[in-house]
Design a protein around this motif. Structure first.
Motif, mmCIF file in Angstrom:
data_model
loop_
_atom_site.group_PDB
_atom_site.id
_atom_site.type_symbol
_atom_site.label_atom_id
_atom_site.label_comp_id
_atom_site.label_asym_id
_atom_site.label_seq_id
_atom_site.Cartn_x
_atom_site.Cartn_y
_atom_site.Cartn_z
ATOM 1 N N GLU A 131 0.519 35.942 47.280
ATOM 2 C CA GLU A 131 -0.297 37.150 47.432
ATOM 3 C C GLU A 131 0.372 38.115 48.410
ATOM 4 O OE1 GLU A 131 -4.078 35.322 48.508
ATOM 5 O OE2 GLU A 131 -4.781 35.649 46.450
ATOM 6 N N PRO A 132 0.199 39.422 48.270
ATOM 7 C CA PRO A 132 -0.721 40.091 47.339
ATOM 8 C C PRO A 132 -0.125 40.394 45.975
ATOM 9 C CG PRO A 132 0.247 41.703 48.785
ATOM 10 C CD PRO A 132 0.805 40.377 49.219
ATOM 11 N N LEU A 133 1.153 40.020 45.746
ATOM 12 C CA LEU A 133 1.773 40.327 44.459
ATOM 13 C C LEU A 133 1.173 39.503 43.330
ATOM 14 C CD1 LEU A 133 5.529 40.588 45.538
ATOM 15 C CD2 LEU A 133 3.928 42.449 45.071
ATOM 16 N N PHE A 134 0.837 38.260 43.621
ATOM 17 C CA PHE A 134 0.297 37.359 42.603
ATOM 18 C C PHE A 134 -0.960 36.691 43.165
ATOM 19 C CE2 PHE A 134 4.904 37.514 42.220
ATOM 20 C CZ PHE A 134 5.081 37.833 40.883
ATOM 21 N N SER A 135 -2.023 36.688 42.395
ATOM 22 C CA SER A 135 -3.249 36.054 42.866
ATOM 23 C C SER A 135 -3.109 34.539 42.821
ATOM 24 C CB SER A 135 -4.441 36.482 42.005
ATOM 25 O OG SER A 135 -4.396 35.848 40.738
ATOM 26 N N ALA A 136 -3.754 33.869 43.745
ATOM 27 C CA ALA A 136 -3.701 32.413 43.804
ATOM 28 C C ALA A 136 -4.248 31.789 42.522
ATOM 29 C CB ALA A 136 -4.489 31.913 45.009
ATOM 30 N N VAL A 137 -5.228 32.435 41.932
ATOM 31 C CA VAL A 137 -5.823 31.909 40.697
ATOM 32 C C VAL A 137 -4.790 31.867 39.579
ATOM 33 C CG1 VAL A 137 -7.533 32.350 38.884
ATOM 34 C CG2 VAL A 137 -8.152 32.647 41.299
ATOM 35 N N VAL A 138 -4.050 32.974 39.414
ATOM 36 C CA VAL A 138 -3.036 33.028 38.355
ATOM 37 C C VAL A 138 -1.891 32.061 38.647
ATOM 38 C CG1 VAL A 138 -1.322 34.499 37.234
ATOM 39 C CG2 VAL A 138 -3.614 35.389 37.697
ATOM 40 N N VAL A 139 -1.478 31.995 39.896
ATOM 41 C CA VAL A 139 -0.381 31.096 40.264
ATOM 42 C C VAL A 139 -0.756 29.650 39.962
ATOM 43 C CG1 VAL A 139 0.924 30.148 42.217
ATOM 44 C CG2 VAL A 139 0.613 32.613 41.996
ATOM 45 N N ASN A 140 -1.950 29.249 40.354
ATOM 46 C CA ASN A 140 -2.385 27.876 40.098
ATOM 47 C C ASN A 140 -2.509 27.593 38.607
ATOM 48 O OD1 ASN A 140 -2.513 27.281 42.832
ATOM 49 N ND2 ASN A 140 -4.667 27.884 43.005
ATOM 50 N N LYS A 141 -2.970 28.580 37.853
ATOM 51 C CA LYS A 141 -3.099 28.399 36.403
ATOM 52 C C LYS A 141 -1.715 28.266 35.751
ATOM 53 C CE LYS A 141 -5.603 30.188 32.389
ATOM 54 N NZ LYS A 141 -4.613 29.780 31.409
ATOM 55 N N THR A 142 -0.769 29.094 36.201
ATOM 56 C CA THR A 142 0.579 29.027 35.634
ATOM 57 C C THR A 142 1.227 27.683 35.934
ATOM 58 O OG1 THR A 142 0.829 31.422 35.917
ATOM 59 C CG2 THR A 142 2.842 30.144 35.557
ATOM 60 N N ARG A 143 1.021 27.180 37.136
ATOM 61 C CA ARG A 143 1.582 25.874 37.488
ATOM 62 C C ARG A 143 0.950 24.752 36.659
ATOM 63 N NH1 ARG A 143 3.605 24.938 43.564
ATOM 64 N NH2 ARG A 143 5.271 26.480 43.450
ATOM 65 N N ALA A 144 -0.334 24.869 36.421
ATOM 66 C CA ALA A 144 -1.006 23.881 35.575
ATOM 67 C C ALA A 144 -0.462 23.946 34.148
ATOM 68 C CB ALA A 144 -2.513 24.127 35.587
ATOM 69 N N GLU A 145 -0.193 25.165 33.670
ATOM 70 C CA GLU A 145 0.391 25.335 32.341
ATOM 71 C C GLU A 145 1.770 24.677 32.269
ATOM 72 O OE1 GLU A 145 -1.741 29.693 31.457
ATOM 73 O OE2 GLU A 145 0.334 29.580 32.157
#
Length: 220
Positions: free
Chosen positions: A41-55
């Motif tokens: 953050e602030p470039l990438f939200s924690a929600v998106v980062v965690n989702k991408t890692r899960a993917e």
């Protein structure tokens, strides 16, 4: 055989090496993926980062990857990291895993993270260390490879082709896990674009689908 794919960001490894990963895993080889950066953050939200890692974990699990390693360097801010830290961490991964093959991005890619990861990886695979990597390949990444200023240094020139005709469907399936990264065609990061490149690379060597690489070094 042990195989290590070094990926600047989650999904680069699938775009560039996904079919080969599936093929190696089916052959019983140990495949490892090292993802170098993490969005902050602030470039990438924690929600998106965690989702991408899960993917990424799900895609790797599907393909049969033995281990996914996250180094957590800041995405699109690698230039803020001391060079010795980046070099040292990737060197540590290589020397701990002792891979026979290492796949790294193409040095001419548009994204600076890719270029910096390549430079650090080349330090890590120098043949002066206790473990010598037998083969080092550069892979192409749609949306980064070929988008830089056109010149001889930036051009991706493949000289090795991996027949992924029997594992291409697995590559597409693995990529489909990345809902946060995929877009509709004609976006470069679309399933249709990935399929088109695989067919083109395949036609080059008269197979149905292929991934193309540039052999950087081979020690026999």
């Amino acid at each position: 055989m042990k195989v290590l794919i070094i990926s600047p960001h989650p999904d680069d490894e699938i775009i560039g090496v996904g079919g080969t990963i599936a093929k190696r895993c089916k052959n019983g080889d140990e495949v490892y993926v090292c993802i170098v950066t993490k969005g902050v953050e602030p470039l990438f939200s924690a929600v998106v980062v965690n989702k991408t890692r899960a993917e990424a974990r799900e895609a790797h699990k599907f393909l049969g990857v033995k281990e996914t390693i996250f180094l957590d360097f800041p995405s699109v801010m690698l230039e803020t990291v001391p060079r010795y830290e980046l070099n040292g961490k990737i060197c540590e991964v290589v020397q701990n895993l002792k891979p026979d093959e290492v796949y790294i991005p193409h040095r001419g890619d548009m994204q600076l993270d890719h270029q910096m990861v390549v430079d650090a990886a080349m330090v890590a695979v120098r043949p002066k260390y206790a473990h010598k990597v037998k083969r080092v390949y550069a892979y192409e990444t749609l949306s980064e490879t070929g988008w830089n200023i056109p010149n001889v240094q930036n051009e991706f020139i493949p000289n090795v082709y991996e027949d992924i005709s029997d594992s291409f469907d697995d590559k597409l399936k693995a990529m489909s896990y990345f809902e946060t990264q995929l877009s509709d065609f004609p976006d470069a990061r679309s399933l249709e674009a990935i399929e088109s490149l695989a067919k083109f690379r395949g036609a080059t060597v008269h197979v149905c689908a292929a991934e193309a690489f540039s052999l950087i070094r081979e020690i026999k």
